[in-house]
Design a protein around this motif. Structure first.
Motif, PDB file in Angstrom:
ATOM      1  N   TYR A   1       0.832  -1.205   0.000  1.00  0.00           N
ATOM      2  CA  TYR A   1       0.000   0.000   0.000  1.00  0.00           C
ATOM      3  C   TYR A   1       0.866   1.255   0.000  1.00  0.00           C
ATOM      4  O   TYR A   1       0.622   2.208  -0.742  1.00  0.00           O
ATOM      5  CB  TYR A   1      -0.904   0.027   1.224  1.00  0.00           C
ATOM      6  CG  TYR A   1      -2.086  -0.903   1.165  1.00  0.00           C
ATOM      7  CD1 TYR A   1      -3.265  -0.525   0.521  1.00  0.00           C
ATOM      8  CD2 TYR A   1      -2.049  -2.156   1.746  1.00  0.00           C
ATOM      9  CE1 TYR A   1      -4.359  -1.361   0.464  1.00  0.00           C
ATOM     10  CE2 TYR A   1      -3.139  -3.010   1.698  1.00  0.00           C
ATOM     11  CZ  TYR A   1      -4.286  -2.607   1.058  1.00  0.00           C
ATOM     12  OH  TYR A   1      -5.364  -3.444   0.997  1.00  0.00           O
TER      13      TYR A   1
ATOM     14  N   VAL B   1       2.874   2.000  -3.405  1.00  0.00           N
ATOM     15  CA  VAL B   1       2.030   2.536  -4.475  1.00  0.00           C
ATOM     16  C   VAL B   1       1.582   3.952  -4.150  1.00  0.00           C
ATOM     17  O   VAL B   1       1.571   4.830  -5.019  1.00  0.00           O
ATOM     18  CB  VAL B   1       0.810   1.614  -4.712  1.00  0.00           C
ATOM     19  CG1 VAL B   1      -0.182   2.250  -5.674  1.00  0.00           C
ATOM     20  CG2 VAL B   1       1.270   0.268  -5.246  1.00  0.00           C
ATOM     21  N   TYR B   2       1.233   4.197  -2.887  1.00  0.00           N
ATOM     22  CA  TYR B   2       0.812   5.547  -2.518  1.00  0.00           C
ATOM     23  C   TYR B   2       1.971   6.534  -2.686  1.00  0.00           C
ATOM     24  O   TYR B   2       1.764   7.669  -3.121  1.00  0.00           O
ATOM     25  CB  TYR B   2       0.306   5.573  -1.080  1.00  0.00           C
ATOM     26  CG  TYR B   2      -0.191   6.943  -0.669  1.00  0.00           C
ATOM     27  CD1 TYR B   2      -1.492   7.342  -0.948  1.00  0.00           C
ATOM     28  CD2 TYR B   2       0.656   7.849  -0.028  1.00  0.00           C
ATOM     29  CE1 TYR B   2      -1.945   8.600  -0.600  1.00  0.00           C
ATOM     30  CE2 TYR B   2       0.215   9.111   0.324  1.00  0.00           C
ATOM     31  CZ  TYR B   2      -1.086   9.480   0.039  1.00  0.00           C
ATOM     32  OH  TYR B   2      -1.521  10.737   0.371  1.00  0.00           O
TER      33      TYR B   2
ATOM     34  N   ASN C   1      -4.326   1.549  -3.360  1.00  0.00           N
ATOM     35  CA  ASN C   1      -4.649   0.376  -4.165  1.00  0.00           C
ATOM     36  C   ASN C   1      -5.447  -0.605  -3.316  1.00  0.00           C
ATOM     37  O   ASN C   1      -4.899  -1.546  -2.732  1.00  0.00           O
ATOM     38  CB  ASN C   1      -3.367  -0.271  -4.689  1.00  0.00           C
ATOM     39  CG  ASN C   1      -3.645  -1.506  -5.514  1.00  0.00           C
ATOM     40  OD1 ASN C   1      -4.758  -1.709  -6.007  1.00  0.00           O
ATOM     41  ND2 ASN C   1      -2.637  -2.351  -5.669  1.00  0.00           N
TER      42      ASN C   1
ATOM     43  N   HIS D   1      -5.095  -4.467  -3.404  1.00  0.00           N
ATOM     44  CA  HIS D   1      -3.856  -5.133  -2.992  1.00  0.00           C
ATOM     45  C   HIS D   1      -4.143  -6.361  -2.121  1.00  0.00           C
ATOM     46  O   HIS D   1      -3.379  -7.332  -2.145  1.00  0.00           O
ATOM     47  CB  HIS D   1      -2.964  -4.156  -2.238  1.00  0.00           C
ATOM     48  CG  HIS D   1      -1.581  -4.666  -1.995  1.00  0.00           C
ATOM     49  ND1 HIS D   1      -0.703  -4.964  -3.009  1.00  0.00           N
ATOM     50  CD2 HIS D   1      -0.919  -4.954  -0.843  1.00  0.00           C
ATOM     51  CE1 HIS D   1       0.437  -5.408  -2.502  1.00  0.00           C
ATOM     52  NE2 HIS D   1       0.327  -5.409  -1.193  1.00  0.00           N
TER      53      HIS D   1
ATOM     54  N   GLU E   1      -2.091  -2.770 -12.701  1.00  0.00           N
ATOM     55  CA  GLU E   1      -1.532  -1.471 -13.088  1.00  0.00           C
ATOM     56  C   GLU E   1      -1.727  -1.194 -14.572  1.00  0.00           C
ATOM     57  O   GLU E   1      -2.101  -0.087 -14.954  1.00  0.00           O
ATOM     58  CB  GLU E   1      -0.038  -1.444 -12.743  1.00  0.00           C
ATOM     59  CG  GLU E   1       0.601  -0.072 -12.838  1.00  0.00           C
ATOM     60  CD  GLU E   1       0.974   0.336 -14.260  1.00  0.00           C
ATOM     61  OE1 GLU E   1       0.943   1.546 -14.561  1.00  0.00           O
ATOM     62  OE2 GLU E   1       1.276  -0.573 -15.070  1.00  0.00           O
TER      63      GLU E   1
ATOM     64  N   TYR F   1      -5.240   0.835 -13.865  1.00  0.00           N
ATOM     65  CA  TYR F   1      -4.770   2.105 -13.326  1.00  0.00           C
ATOM     66  C   TYR F   1      -4.068   3.003 -14.336  1.00  0.00           C
ATOM     67  O   TYR F   1      -4.205   4.227 -14.284  1.00  0.00           O
ATOM     68  CB  TYR F   1      -3.826   1.857 -12.139  1.00  0.00           C
ATOM     69  CG  TYR F   1      -4.469   1.105 -11.011  1.00  0.00           C
ATOM     70  CD1 TYR F   1      -5.820   1.280 -10.703  1.00  0.00           C
ATOM     71  CD2 TYR F   1      -3.747   0.200 -10.235  1.00  0.00           C
ATOM     72  CE1 TYR F   1      -6.417   0.591  -9.668  1.00  0.00           C
ATOM     73  CE2 TYR F   1      -4.343  -0.487  -9.194  1.00  0.00           C
ATOM     74  CZ  TYR F   1      -5.678  -0.291  -8.922  1.00  0.00           C
ATOM     75  OH  TYR F   1      -6.267  -0.978  -7.892  1.00  0.00           O
TER      76      TYR F   1
ATOM     77  N   ILE G   1       6.851   2.876 -12.225  1.00  0.00           N
ATOM     78  CA  ILE G   1       5.552   2.559 -11.626  1.00  0.00           C
ATOM     79  C   ILE G   1       5.263   1.068 -11.706  1.00  0.00           C
ATOM     80  O   ILE G   1       4.813   0.445 -10.729  1.00  0.00           O
ATOM     81  CB  ILE G   1       4.446   3.379 -12.313  1.00  0.00           C
ATOM     82  CG1 ILE G   1       4.616   4.861 -11.988  1.00  0.00           C
ATOM     83  CG2 ILE G   1       3.065   2.899 -11.873  1.00  0.00           C
ATOM     84  CD1 ILE G   1       3.668   5.783 -12.730  1.00  0.00           C
TER      85      ILE G   1
ATOM     86  N   THR H   1       7.287  -0.678  -9.166  1.00  0.00           N
ATOM     87  CA  THR H   1       6.714  -0.498  -7.821  1.00  0.00           C
ATOM     88  C   THR H   1       5.582  -1.483  -7.578  1.00  0.00           C
ATOM     89  O   THR H   1       5.517  -2.116  -6.513  1.00  0.00           O
ATOM     90  CB  THR H   1       6.206   0.946  -7.658  1.00  0.00           C
ATOM     91  OG1 THR H   1       7.275   1.861  -7.887  1.00  0.00           O
ATOM     92  CG2 THR H   1       5.650   1.158  -6.266  1.00  0.00           C
ATOM     93  N   PHE H   2       4.685  -1.628  -8.534  1.00  0.00           N
ATOM     94  CA  PHE H   2       3.609  -2.602  -8.397  1.00  0.00           C
ATOM     95  C   PHE H   2       4.165  -4.021  -8.314  1.00  0.00           C
ATOM     96  O   PHE H   2       3.650  -4.853  -7.550  1.00  0.00           O
ATOM     97  CB  PHE H   2       2.631  -2.484  -9.572  1.00  0.00           C
ATOM     98  CG  PHE H   2       1.549  -1.464  -9.369  1.00  0.00           C
ATOM     99  CD1 PHE H   2       0.313  -1.829  -8.857  1.00  0.00           C
ATOM    100  CD2 PHE H   2       1.769  -0.137  -9.687  1.00  0.00           C
ATOM    101  CE1 PHE H   2      -0.685  -0.892  -8.664  1.00  0.00           C
ATOM    102  CE2 PHE H   2       0.778   0.818  -9.503  1.00  0.00           C
ATOM    103  CZ  PHE H   2      -0.457   0.441  -8.987  1.00  0.00           C
TER     104      PHE H   2
ATOM    105  N   GLY I   1       5.527  -4.570  -4.842  1.00  0.00           N
ATOM    106  CA  GLY I   1       4.413  -4.764  -3.920  1.00  0.00           C
ATOM    107  C   GLY I   1       3.808  -6.154  -4.060  1.00  0.00           C
ATOM    108  O   GLY I   1       3.434  -6.794  -3.066  1.00  0.00           O
TER     109      GLY I   1
END
Length: 366
Positions: A80, A83-84, A91, A94, A145, A149, A255, A258-259, A262
């Motif tokens: 979380y 992504v934030y 998200n 998640h 993503e 997104y 990005i 990052t996803f 996570g």
């Protein structure tokens, strides 16, 4: 008939009322009430008759269990907060990324348990289960993503938020359609049965494995973000994505990375959670996801260390809180109310310190 002087006096009184620190007074009163309720409940619990009190060994077990659960929650909370930090969005899907990782590992665990491979090679089988869950969760996170997104990257913040909730419901019901609505037992190697004695405390072997794995994962993430080029790019995009793109950083790749990270962390947490509670279900993502989101908010959304700290604190609160506070009030089945503690903590954090423990202390304006 009111005179001009009366109107001025009335206006002065209204101005005084508006300047009066009502919010601060309400928060102080609320703080006193909360501290009083907790203190009275804890006092009543600790002063129960000897035959009704929890033993010191039981309290130690509560603490160790809380640390293990909190470590898993903190690991999911990192997804979380990462992504934030990059997109400034929550998200909410998640938790379902975590759930799919658990199901991905479940089918291999079930097959290996029936063939005996799980017990013959416990270390290798756990390592393979971690890799499988990580790959599945990472794939689901990247798909989210790319499909859900990325097209909404420049949309108002409310739009991705609603999309995340919709994606969460879609993934949960997809899992229900594919895997069924019933809970399924997750195979655990016999080598993890029993306890180890550490510093005079008997600790379940599974809890030791959970704590060690989470410590290694969080350490690796911290080193990756602080030492590698990709990690520095992630920090740059988190600070300002437009300037980062002008400096030659490929924002889309950062990005996606990052996803993916996570998702990898969610996959690790999925296996640890499954071997701890020995079951998987399509609803597991929602409850654990809410707890992880609360941990991220508690520690300070966007902060890696804050997510880890928030997870540990929330795990301890869920494990120790019902026994310490509710037992003294004579509330039956107090441990079934641990989810209520999760929501209570979320509400209190948003009231008293919206930025979290390691955040700014101020709510961000949307």
């Amino acid at each position: 008939m009111a005179t001009a002087t009366d109107e001025k006096l009335r206006g002065a009184e209204l101005g005084l009322l508006e300047r009066f620190p009502w919010r601060r007074i309400i928060l102080v009163v609320l703080s006193i009430v909360i501290v009083g309720v907790v203190a009275i409940g804890a006092y009543k619990t600790l002063t129960l008759p000897a035959d009704e009190r929890y033993s010191s060994t039981t309290w130690k077990n509560f603490i160790v269990l809380g640390l293990a659960q909190g470590a898993i929650i903190g690991l999911i909370a990192l997804g979380y907060t990462l992504v934030y930090g990059i997109l400034r969005m929550i998200n909410f899907a998640h938790g379902e990324v975590f759930m799919f990782g658990a199901f991905g590992a479940f089918f291999f665990s079930d097959a290996w348990e029936q063939s005996g491979f799980l017990d013959r090679n416990p270390v290798l089988s756990l390592a393979l289960l971690l890799v499988i869950a990580m790959l599945v969760s990472m794939g689901v996170a990247i798909m989210l993503e790319r499909i859900a997104y990325r097209p909404l990257r420049n949309a108002p913040r409310l739009v991705p938020l609603i999309t995340a909730i919709g994606a969460s419901l879609f993934l949960a019901n997809t899992a229900r359609g594919f895997f069924g609505s019933q809970s399924r037992g997750f195979g655990v190697p016999e080598a993890l049965d029993g306890t180890w004695t550490i510093l005079g405390i008997e600790v379940d072997r599974i809890q030791v494995v959970v704590l060690v794995t989470v410590i290694v994962a969080v350490t690796a993430l911290s080193l990756f973000v602080s030492k590698t080029t990709t990690g520095k790019s992630m920090r740059a995009v988190a600070a300002d994505s437009e300037i980062s793109s002008l400096m030659g950083i490929r924002v889309d790749r950062v990005i996606v990375t990052t996803f993916a990270i996570g998702g990898l962390l969610a996959g690790i947490a999925a296996v640890l959670f499954s071997i701890t509670f020995e079951s998987v279900s399509f609803t597991m993502g929602f409850r654990v996801g809410i707890a992880a989101f609360t941990a991220a908010v508690l520690g300070g959304i966007g902060s890696i260390s804050g997510a880890a700290l928030g997870g540990v604190m929330l795990g301890l609160l869920q494990s120790v809180g019902p026994a310490l506070i509710l037992t003294g009030y004579g509330i039956p089945s107090s441990f079934q109310l641990k989810d209520a503690f999760t929501f209570l903590v979320l509400v209190l954090v948003l009231i008293f310190r919206p930025g979290g423990l390691l955040g700014s202390g101020e709510a961000e304006k949307v």
